[in-house]
Motif scaffolding. Structure first.
Motif, PDB file in Angstrom:
ATOM      1  N   ALA A 193      11.686  52.164  53.192  1.00  0.00           N
ATOM      2  CA  ALA A 193      11.046  51.075  53.530  1.00  0.00           C
ATOM      3  C   ALA A 193      10.678  50.102  52.308  1.00  0.00           C
ATOM      4  CB  ALA A 193       9.667  51.421  53.963  1.00  0.00           C
ATOM      5  N   ALA A 194      10.606  50.616  51.220  1.00  0.00           N
ATOM      6  CA  ALA A 194      10.537  50.027  49.686  1.00  0.00           C
ATOM      7  C   ALA A 194      11.888  49.147  49.888  1.00  0.00           C
ATOM      8  CB  ALA A 194      10.034  50.921  48.881  1.00  0.00           C
ATOM      9  N   LEU A 195      12.786  50.040  49.792  1.00  0.00           N
ATOM     10  CA  LEU A 195      14.240  49.361  49.401  1.00  0.00           C
ATOM     11  C   LEU A 195      14.373  48.253  50.474  1.00  0.00           C
ATOM     12  CD1 LEU A 195      15.966  52.517  48.473  1.00  0.00           C
ATOM     13  CD2 LEU A 195      15.638  50.704  47.042  1.00  0.00           C
ATOM     14  N   ARG A 196      14.336  48.347  51.717  1.00  0.00           N
ATOM     15  CA  ARG A 196      14.290  47.288  52.780  1.00  0.00           C
ATOM     16  C   ARG A 196      13.882  46.087  52.404  1.00  0.00           C
ATOM     17  NH1 ARG A 196      14.658  51.582  56.516  1.00  0.00           N
ATOM     18  NH2 ARG A 196      12.346  51.275  56.782  1.00  0.00           N
ATOM     19  N   GLY A 197      12.809  45.895  51.745  1.00  0.00           N
ATOM     20  CA  GLY A 197      11.866  44.631  51.351  1.00  0.00           C
ATOM     21  C   GLY A 197      12.415  43.943  50.286  1.00  0.00           C
ATOM     22  N   LEU A 198      13.384  44.738  49.335  1.00  0.00           N
ATOM     23  CA  LEU A 198      14.048  44.297  48.400  1.00  0.00           C
ATOM     24  C   LEU A 198      15.335  43.569  48.290  1.00  0.00           C
ATOM     25  CD1 LEU A 198      12.866  47.168  45.857  1.00  0.00           C
ATOM     26  CD2 LEU A 198      11.550  45.153  46.376  1.00  0.00           C
ATOM     27  N   ASN A 199      15.854  42.827  47.310  1.00  0.00           N
ATOM     28  CA  ASN A 199      17.104  42.192  47.366  1.00  0.00           C
ATOM     29  C   ASN A 199      17.246  42.220  45.779  1.00  0.00           C
ATOM     30  OD1 ASN A 199      17.486  41.013  49.911  1.00  0.00           O
ATOM     31  ND2 ASN A 199      15.474  39.810  49.408  1.00  0.00           N
ATOM     32  N   VAL A 200      18.565  43.126  45.493  1.00  0.00           N
ATOM     33  CA  VAL A 200      19.002  43.093  44.068  1.00  0.00           C
ATOM     34  C   VAL A 200      20.519  42.418  43.854  1.00  0.00           C
ATOM     35  CG1 VAL A 200      17.563  45.144  43.695  1.00  0.00           C
ATOM     36  CG2 VAL A 200      19.792  45.439  44.343  1.00  0.00           C
ATOM     37  N   ASP A 201      20.647  41.912  42.792  1.00  0.00           N
ATOM     38  CA  ASP A 201      21.664  41.293  42.254  1.00  0.00           C
ATOM     39  C   ASP A 201      23.076  42.260  42.324  1.00  0.00           C
ATOM     40  OD1 ASP A 201      20.889  38.720  41.860  1.00  0.00           O
ATOM     41  OD2 ASP A 201      19.714  39.590  40.160  1.00  0.00           O
ATOM     42  N   VAL A 202      22.672  43.433  41.611  1.00  0.00           N
ATOM     43  CA  VAL A 202      23.864  44.575  41.603  1.00  0.00           C
ATOM     44  C   VAL A 202      22.978  45.996  41.523  1.00  0.00           C
ATOM     45  CG1 VAL A 202      23.587  44.517  39.126  1.00  0.00           C
ATOM     46  CG2 VAL A 202      25.746  45.523  40.160  1.00  0.00           C
ATOM     47  N   LEU A 203      23.957  46.747  42.475  1.00  0.00           N
ATOM     48  CA  LEU A 203      23.422  48.169  42.511  1.00  0.00           C
ATOM     49  C   LEU A 203      24.526  49.062  41.853  1.00  0.00           C
ATOM     50  CD1 LEU A 203      22.027  50.835  43.859  1.00  0.00           C
ATOM     51  CD2 LEU A 203      23.503  50.259  45.998  1.00  0.00           C
ATOM     52  N   PHE A 204      24.052  49.977  41.041  1.00  0.00           N
ATOM     53  CA  PHE A 204      24.942  51.163  40.431  1.00  0.00           C
ATOM     54  C   PHE A 204      24.607  52.407  41.281  1.00  0.00           C
ATOM     55  CE2 PHE A 204      24.298  47.947  37.103  1.00  0.00           C
ATOM     56  CZ  PHE A 204      25.729  47.807  36.886  1.00  0.00           C
ATOM     57  N   LEU A 205      25.531  52.918  41.711  1.00  0.00           N
ATOM     58  CA  LEU A 205      25.495  54.137  42.489  1.00  0.00           C
ATOM     59  C   LEU A 205      26.092  55.278  41.746  1.00  0.00           C
ATOM     60  CD1 LEU A 205      26.140  52.919  45.889  1.00  0.00           C
ATOM     61  CD2 LEU A 205      24.004  54.219  45.430  1.00  0.00           C
ATOM     62  N   GLY A 206      25.529  56.496  41.735  1.00  0.00           N
ATOM     63  CA  GLY A 206      26.248  57.780  41.176  1.00  0.00           C
ATOM     64  C   GLY A 206      26.827  58.372  42.580  1.00  0.00           C
ATOM     65  N   ALA A 207      27.604  59.372  42.380  1.00  0.00           N
ATOM     66  CA  ALA A 207      28.196  59.913  43.496  1.00  0.00           C
ATOM     67  C   ALA A 207      28.366  61.516  43.142  1.00  0.00           C
ATOM     68  CB  ALA A 207      29.551  59.402  43.753  1.00  0.00           C
ATOM     69  N   HIS A 208      28.213  62.387  44.283  1.00  0.00           N
ATOM     70  CA  HIS A 208      28.586  63.661  44.074  1.00  0.00           C
ATOM     71  C   HIS A 208      30.244  63.830  44.138  1.00  0.00           C
ATOM     72  CE1 HIS A 208      28.382  68.097  44.667  1.00  0.00           C
ATOM     73  NE2 HIS A 208      29.001  67.830  45.615  1.00  0.00           N
ATOM     74  N   GLY A 209      30.788  63.000  45.091  1.00  0.00           N
ATOM     75  CA  GLY A 209      32.266  63.147  45.389  1.00  0.00           C
ATOM     76  C   GLY A 209      32.631  61.838  45.762  1.00  0.00           C
ATOM     77  N   LEU A 210      33.903  61.608  45.221  1.00  0.00           N
ATOM     78  CA  LEU A 210      34.809  60.582  45.870  1.00  0.00           C
ATOM     79  C   LEU A 210      36.092  61.066  46.585  1.00  0.00           C
ATOM     80  CD1 LEU A 210      35.026  58.199  42.678  1.00  0.00           C
ATOM     81  CD2 LEU A 210      33.506  58.007  44.803  1.00  0.00           C
TER      82      LEU A 210
END
Length: 264
Positions: A161-178
């Motif tokens: 819910a907190a994230l749905r109310g936000l707008n960010v320019d860039v998101l950096f995502l980690g990953a367990h696997g690709l």
């Protein structure tokens, strides 16, 4: 040292650290790189390790998620190099989100040096790192949510819910696997959903993942590769996979670790 004893020590090292390097093992065990490679071949045939470029990781990562402190030591030099390269994508004064993860934690150290950022995260470790290293004028937003280990991430409906109310320019995502077919994955369903919500709130999606993540498939996919605008990885990323991945993601940036990146 007999081959059986040497391979037992190698397997212990993989179990302790999650991954090992051929060059490091050769020095530690006082044998040639070729000998280590033969040992890893033998262990891979037994199904207890999986070979990756320059070393090996523990087999069965799909079912295994180790704690933050242990994961932080894996491919540490590559993560530092990736963090430096990824930070070059950020301009002062922008809004930046970081998911939970050890590579994003490393990236936080780089972003702490950039003026005027608004930094959003669902990671308690990332938030504390930013707070400890932050410069005046930065704003840190911690989503709230249900705390879970071993990733130390905040997930669930409150975080979403907190994230749905936000707008960010860039998101950096980690990953367990690709994986070419499974995309970007994590072992945890709740964390996958929170990552999807982060993606929906971001103008640009950047995945930061070292080469050992390639070919690893977690339980839940939170993004197909085609949803990734930029993949920042290291130069150990398999050459045979580069062309296939390049057809899916918007751009691939390769970071070259150097001597300064080696663990102390």
């Amino acid at each position: 040292m007999l081959a059986s004893a040497r391979r037992s020590r190698i397997l212990d090292a993989v179990r302790d650290h999650g991954s090992v390097r051929v060059a490091d093992l050769a020095v530690q065990l006082d044998v040639s790189d070729m000998t280590i490679r033969r040992d890893l071949d033998a262990l891979a045939e037994q199904g207890v390790v999986r070979k990756v470029h320059g070393g090996a990781v523990l087999a069965g990562e799909r079912a295994i998620e180790l704690g933050f402190e242990r994961k932080r030591r894996f491919a540490a030099a590559e993560k530092r190099a990736i963090a430096r390269r990824a930070a070059q994508l950020v301009r002062p004064g922008t809004a930046v989100a970081l998911s939970a993860g050890t590579t994003t934690w490393q990236l936080a150290q780089e972003l702490a040096q950039i003026d005027g950022l608004t930094l959003v995260t669902n990671s308690t470790n990332v938030a504390m790192q930013l707070h400890r290293l932050g410069v005046p004028g930065q704003s840190i937003v911690l989503t709230g949510g249900v705390f879970r280990t071993p990733s130390d991430a905040l997930t669930g409906p409150i975080a979403d819910a907190a994230l749905r109310g936000l707008n960010v320019d860039v998101l950096f995502l980690g990953a367990h696997g690709l994986d070419l077919h499974a995309g970007v994955t994590t072992p945890n369903l709740a964390e996958a959903q929170t990552n999807r919500t982060m993606i929906a709130s971001a103008g640009q999606v950047v995945v930061v993942a070292d080469h050992t993540k390639w070919g690893v498939v977690g339980l839940a996919t939170f993004a197909p590769l085609r949803a990734v605008d930029v993949l920042v990885t290291d130069t150990g990323f398999p050459r045979v996979a580069r062309e296939a991945v390049a057809d899916q993601v918007g751009e691939i940036l390769f970071a070259e670790p150097d001597a300064l990146d080696a663990p102390a």
